[in-house]
Design a protein around this motif. Structure first.
Motif, PDB file in Angstrom:
ATOM      1  N   LYS A 247       0.519  39.876  25.834  1.00  0.00           N
ATOM      2  CA  LYS A 247      -0.154  40.714  24.837  1.00  0.00           C
ATOM      3  C   LYS A 247      -0.443  39.912  23.565  1.00  0.00           C
ATOM      4  O   LYS A 247      -1.428  40.163  22.873  1.00  0.00           O
ATOM      5  N   ARG A 248       0.448  38.987  23.234  1.00  0.00           N
ATOM      6  CA  ARG A 248       0.270  38.179  22.030  1.00  0.00           C
ATOM      7  C   ARG A 248      -0.672  36.994  22.244  1.00  0.00           C
ATOM      8  O   ARG A 248      -0.958  36.242  21.314  1.00  0.00           O
ATOM      9  N   GLY A 249      -1.106  36.814  23.497  1.00  0.00           N
ATOM     10  CA  GLY A 249      -2.031  35.720  23.776  1.00  0.00           C
ATOM     11  C   GLY A 249      -1.364  34.400  24.085  1.00  0.00           C
ATOM     12  O   GLY A 249      -2.038  33.385  24.257  1.00  0.00           O
ATOM     13  N   ASP A 250      -0.027  34.387  24.178  1.00  0.00           N
ATOM     14  CA  ASP A 250       0.705  33.155  24.502  1.00  0.00           C
ATOM     15  C   ASP A 250       0.879  33.090  26.019  1.00  0.00           C
ATOM     16  O   ASP A 250       1.952  33.375  26.566  1.00  0.00           O
ATOM     17  N   TYR A 251      -0.185  32.699  26.712  1.00  0.00           N
ATOM     18  CA  TYR A 251      -0.179  32.696  28.171  1.00  0.00           C
ATOM     19  C   TYR A 251       0.756  31.634  28.759  1.00  0.00           C
ATOM     20  O   TYR A 251       1.337  31.842  29.823  1.00  0.00           O
ATOM     21  N   LYS A 252       0.891  30.537  28.076  1.00  0.00           N
ATOM     22  CA  LYS A 252       1.741  29.455  28.584  1.00  0.00           C
ATOM     23  C   LYS A 252       3.190  29.927  28.727  1.00  0.00           C
ATOM     24  O   LYS A 252       3.818  29.749  29.775  1.00  0.00           O
ATOM     25  N   THR A 253       3.723  30.533  27.660  1.00  0.00           N
ATOM     26  CA  THR A 253       5.108  31.031  27.711  1.00  0.00           C
ATOM     27  C   THR A 253       5.234  32.150  28.733  1.00  0.00           C
ATOM     28  O   THR A 253       6.226  32.230  29.465  1.00  0.00           O
ATOM     29  N   ALA A 254       4.230  33.023  28.791  1.00  0.00           N
ATOM     30  CA  ALA A 254       4.255  34.134  29.750  1.00  0.00           C
ATOM     31  C   ALA A 254       4.349  33.605  31.175  1.00  0.00           C
ATOM     32  O   ALA A 254       5.137  34.106  31.994  1.00  0.00           O
ATOM     33  N   GLY A 565     -10.492  33.645  14.701  1.00  0.00           N
ATOM     34  CA  GLY A 565      -9.985  32.329  15.084  1.00  0.00           C
ATOM     35  C   GLY A 565      -8.530  32.153  14.704  1.00  0.00           C
ATOM     36  O   GLY A 565      -7.681  32.980  15.008  1.00  0.00           O
ATOM     37  N   GLU A 566      -8.214  31.079  14.010  1.00  0.00           N
ATOM     38  CA  GLU A 566      -6.820  30.785  13.628  1.00  0.00           C
ATOM     39  C   GLU A 566      -6.268  31.821  12.664  1.00  0.00           C
ATOM     40  O   GLU A 566      -5.059  32.023  12.571  1.00  0.00           O
ATOM     41  N   LYS A 567      -7.138  32.476  11.934  1.00  0.00           N
ATOM     42  CA  LYS A 567      -6.665  33.451  10.928  1.00  0.00           C
ATOM     43  C   LYS A 567      -6.094  34.713  11.574  1.00  0.00           C
ATOM     44  O   LYS A 567      -5.444  35.511  10.902  1.00  0.00           O
ATOM     45  N   GLN A 568      -6.344  34.895  12.872  1.00  0.00           N
ATOM     46  CA  GLN A 568      -5.874  36.110  13.535  1.00  0.00           C
ATOM     47  C   GLN A 568      -4.352  36.231  13.482  1.00  0.00           C
ATOM     48  O   GLN A 568      -3.816  37.327  13.319  1.00  0.00           O
ATOM     49  N   HIS A 569      -3.643  35.095  13.639  1.00  0.00           N
ATOM     50  CA  HIS A 569      -2.172  35.161  13.662  1.00  0.00           C
ATOM     51  C   HIS A 569      -1.631  35.663  12.329  1.00  0.00           C
ATOM     52  O   HIS A 569      -0.701  36.473  12.292  1.00  0.00           O
ATOM     53  N   PHE A 572      -2.288  39.535  12.086  1.00  0.00           N
ATOM     54  CA  PHE A 572      -1.427  40.397  12.881  1.00  0.00           C
ATOM     55  C   PHE A 572       0.038  40.285  12.481  1.00  0.00           C
ATOM     56  O   PHE A 572       0.821  41.184  12.741  1.00  0.00           O
ATOM     57  N   GLU A 573       0.389  39.177  11.823  1.00  0.00           N
ATOM     58  CA  GLU A 573       1.753  39.074  11.272  1.00  0.00           C
ATOM     59  C   GLU A 573       1.940  40.070  10.138  1.00  0.00           C
ATOM     60  O   GLU A 573       2.955  40.764  10.055  1.00  0.00           O
ATOM     61  N   ILE A 574       0.950  40.138   9.220  1.00  0.00           N
ATOM     62  CA  ILE A 574       1.120  41.069   8.094  1.00  0.00           C
ATOM     63  C   ILE A 574       0.964  42.521   8.553  1.00  0.00           C
ATOM     64  O   ILE A 574       1.511  43.423   7.949  1.00  0.00           O
ATOM     65  N   ILE A 575       0.219  42.734   9.660  1.00  0.00           N
ATOM     66  CA  ILE A 575       0.124  44.092  10.207  1.00  0.00           C
ATOM     67  C   ILE A 575       1.476  44.538  10.746  1.00  0.00           C
ATOM     68  O   ILE A 575       1.911  45.676  10.540  1.00  0.00           O
TER      69      ILE A 575
END
Length: 578
Positions: A247-254, A565-569, A572-575
C-alpha cells in the motif's frame, strides 16, 4: 539371506502394530462434573482425525456414553466437526449433527451451551462460505451471547474471535473491532489464540487504511508467534505486513516478506496461506511489470485453488490476474478464461441464494395451487354438465378476477404508501442532522459528525435502492426517482465543503498552510480527499461523500503520488501525523 528377510518382515509388523496401538489408544478425558470449565477442557482436547471416522467416533464415545446431557450435546457438535474435516466441504452429516447439538442445547435451555453450539456451526458455515445460512445463524448467536455474561460463556475468547472474523469479512468494521478486542480480553496471553487475535485486529486496521496501527499489531503478532513457536501465524503476519508495504509503494520490501511467508507456509504445509501469498506476490510483480515471474506464481497458486471448491474466490482473483497479463494478446485464451470466470461467478452467487430460495419457494407454491385448481376443474367438468353450473363457474371466475384485481390494486397502493413513508423518514432524518449541525455552531467536530451521519444515510439509501431493484415495487423508483434524488442530496455540496474547510482551517491551520505553501499544484478535488483522509475517513467513506467509487478515490491518490514525485512521501507523512 532368508533370515534377514524374515527379520525385516517381523520388524515391519511390529512397527505397524505399534503405530495402530498408539493411534487407537487416544482417549478423551471426561471430567466428573459437567461445568462450563469442564466443557472447555473437553473442547480443547479436540483432535482432527481427517479421513478416519472410526477413530473419531471411538475418541468421542465417552461423551456419547455419558449420563450428562451436556456431554451428549458435545458429542454431536464435535462429531459434526469431525465430518466437516472428513468431507472438507458442506455436507449433510455435519449439518445434521450441528443442528442436533443446537436443538438439544435449546431443549435443556442452556444458553451458554446454545451460544457455543451455534458459534461452532457458524464457524463451519464461515469456513466453507455458506453465507446464506451463516448470517441468520450468526445474528441469532450474537443475540443469545448478549444475554449472558462473558464469564459464563464457553470459550468466550474464541467465540468473540469468530464473531470478529466474520464481521471483518462482511465489512462491519465497528462490530469486528468490538468483538476482537473483547476476544483479546478473554484470551490467555502468549498463546496461538492470542497471536491470531492480534493478527485479526491488525487486519481490521489494514482494511480501514490505518496502516501504522495495523503495523503495530502485526509486529506484536510476530513477537508472540516467535516466542511460542507458532510458525504458521508468523508466516501469516509476514504476509499481512507485506500488504502494508505494498500500500505504501515499497514493493521490494513487500516481495521480500512474501518470499519468507511462502517458504514458511510450504515448510509447515499451510496451503491456504501459501496460496494467498502467491497471489499477492503475483499482483505486486505485475505492478513491477514482471509478467513472467507473476505467471509462475499464479500457476502455483492455481494448483492449490483448484484443489478445494471453497477456494473459488481465490481462483477468481487468479483468473482476473491472468487476463490482465494477456491484455488482449491471446483472444482464444482470454475467451476460455472469461468462460471460467463466468462459471465461478455463478457458483459464488449460489452461496448467497436468499432471493433464489424465495423465488423457488414461490414457484413451488404457485405450481401446487395451479395443480389443485386443475384437479378441481376436472372434477367439476365430470359432475356438473348443465349450463347453470357453467354460468356459476363463469360468475365465480369473474368474481375471483375482480377480487384479484382489487387485491392487486390495494397492494400497489400499499407499496406506493410504503415508498413515500420511507422517503419522508429519510428526509426528516436529513433535516434533523442539518439542524443539529446548525445548533452545534458548525465547529469541526460537529462537521465531522455530520459527515459520518451523511455516510450512514448514504449507505442506508444505497441499500434501499438495491433492495427496491429486486422487489416488485421498483417501478415506483423508476417513475419518481425520489430515493436517488435524496441520495444525491447527501453528497458534499460546495456550501458543505466551504463550511467544512473553514472549520478545518481553524483546527488544522498549520497543516492547511503547509498544503497551500508547499504543494501549490494541489487541486480542490485533491484537497477534499487529503483533508478527509487527515481526519481518518476511509476510502469508502470518502467515496460515498464525494459521490464517486472507492476505486476512483484510490486512482486519484495514485495520480497525485505520480504528480508529486518525491514530494509525495513528505505529504503522506504529514497526513498520517496525529
Amino acid at each position: 539371506m532368508p533370515n534377514n528377510i524374515k527379520k525385516t518382515k517381523t520388524l515391519f509388523i511390529v512397527l505397524i502394530f505399534t503405530f495402530f496401538s498408539k493411534s487407537y489408544s487416544q482417549t478423551l478425558s471426561i471430567p466428573v462434573h459437567d461445568s462450563y470449565r469442564s466443557i472447555e477442557e473437553i473442547v480443547l482436547q479436540e483432535i482432527d482425525f481427517q479421513n478416519d471416522s472410526i477413530r473419531l467416533k471411538k475418541f468421542l464415545a465417552p461423551l456419547q456414553q455419558s449420563s450428562s446431557k451436556k456431554y451428549n450435546i458435545l458429542y454431536y457438535a464435535l462429531l459434526a466437526n469431525g465430518y466437516s474435516s472428513y468431507f472438507d466441504k458442506i455436507n449433510s452429516k455435519s449439518d445434521k449433527y450441528f443442528l442436533l447439538s443446537i436443538q438439544k442445547a435449546k431443549d435443556i435451555n442452556d444458553i451458554p451451551l446454545v451460544v457455543w453450539t451455534e458459534m461452532n456451526y457458524s464457524k463451519y458455515l464461515y469456513h466453507y462460505r455458506n453465507m446464506d445460512k451463516l448470517i441468520p445463524t450468526l445474528l441469532k448467536t450474537i443475540e443469545n451471547a448478549e444475554n449472558i455474561k462473558p464469564e459464563k460463556m464457553i470459550l468466550p475468547g474464541e467465540t468473540f474471535k469468530i464473531f470478529g472474523w466474520i464481521m471483518t469479512t462482511i465489512d462491519d468494521n465497528d462490530l469486528s473491532l468490538k468483538f476482537l478486542k473483547k476476544s483479546l480480553e478473554y484470551s490467555k496471553t502468549n498463546t496461538p489464540e492470542y497471536a491470531s487475535i492480534l493478527n485479526a485486529i491488525g487486519t481490521h486496521y489494514l482494511k480501514t487504511d490505518k496502516l501504522s496501527t495495523a503495523m503495530h499489531y502485526f509486529n506484536k503478532t510476530i513477537a508472540v508467534s516467535l516466542q511460542i513457536g507458532d510458525n504458521i501465524r508468523y508466516a501469516k503476519a509476514l504476509g499481512d505486513k507485506a500488504l502494508i508495504y505494498e500500500k505504501r509503494g515499497d514493493y521490494k520490501t513487500a516481495l521480500q516478506l512474501l518470499e519468507k511467508d511462502i517458504d514458511y507456509s510450504k515448510k509447515y504445509k499451510d496451503e491456504k496461506n501459501n496460496m494467498y501469498a502467491l497471489i499477492l506476490m503475483a499482483k505486486i510483480l505485475l505492478k513491477n511489470q514482471d509478467t513472467s515471474k507473476a505467471t509462475i506464481f499464479l500457476q502455483k497458486a492455481e494448483k492449490i485453488a483448484l484443489s478445494k471448491s471453497y477456494y473459488n474466490n481465490s481462483l477468481k482473483d487468479i483468473i482476473e490476474l491472468k487476463l490482465d497479463i494477456l491484455n488482449g494478446s491471446y483472444p482464444e485464451k482470454e475467451l476460455l478464461l472469461r468462460r471460467e470466470l463466468k462459471r465461478i461467478d455463478d457458483s459464488l452467487l449460489k452461496t448467497d441464494g436468499e432471493n433464489a430460495l424465495r423465488k423457488a419457494n414461490w414457484f413451488v407454491q404457485k405450481t401446487k395451487y395451479e395443480n389443485e385448481l386443475k384437479e378441481a376443474q376436472k372434477q367439476n367438468r365430470q359432475e356438473i354438465k348443465t349450463k347453470n353450473i357453467y354460468a356459476i363457474i363463469v360468475i365465480l371466475a369473474v368474481l375471483l378476477s375482480v377480487s384479484i384485481l382489487i387485491i392487486f390494486k390495494k397492494r400497489l397502493k400499499n407499496s406506493s404508501l410504503e415508498y413515500d413513508k420511507k422517503i419522508t423518514r429519510y428526509k426528516i432524518e436529513k433535516i434533523s442532522f442539518e439542524n443539529k449541525l446548525k445548533a452545534a455552531n458548525q465547529d469541526l467536530d460537529s462537521n465531522i459528525e455530520f459527515l459520518h451521519n451523511k455516510n450512514i444515510q448514504i449507505s442506508k439509501l444505497k441499500l434501499e435502492l438495491e433492495q427496491i431493484k429486486k422487489s416488485p415495487s421498483y417501478y415506483l423508483e423508476e417513475e419518481k426517482g425520489k430515493l436517488q434524488e435524496l441520495l444525491d442530496s447527501h453528497l458534499m455540496t460546495d456550501e458543505n465543503w466551504n463550511n467544512f474547510k473553514r472549520e478545518f482551517k481553524k483546527e488544522y491551520g498549520p497543516f492547511y498552510e503547509t498544503l497551500m505553501t508547499d504543494y501549490p499544484e494541489l487541486k480542490d478535488s485533491n484537497l477534499k480527499i487529503i483533508i478527509l483522509q487527515k481526519l481518518r475517513f476511509s476510502n469508502s467513506e470518502i467515496a460515498s461523500l464525494l459521490g464517486i467509487t472507492t476505486d476512483a478515490v484510490k486512482k486519484s491518490k495514485q495520480r497525485l503520488k505520480k504528480k508529486l514525485g518525491e514530494k509525495q512521501h513528505q505529504l503522506f507523512e504529514i497526513i498520517d501525523m496525529p
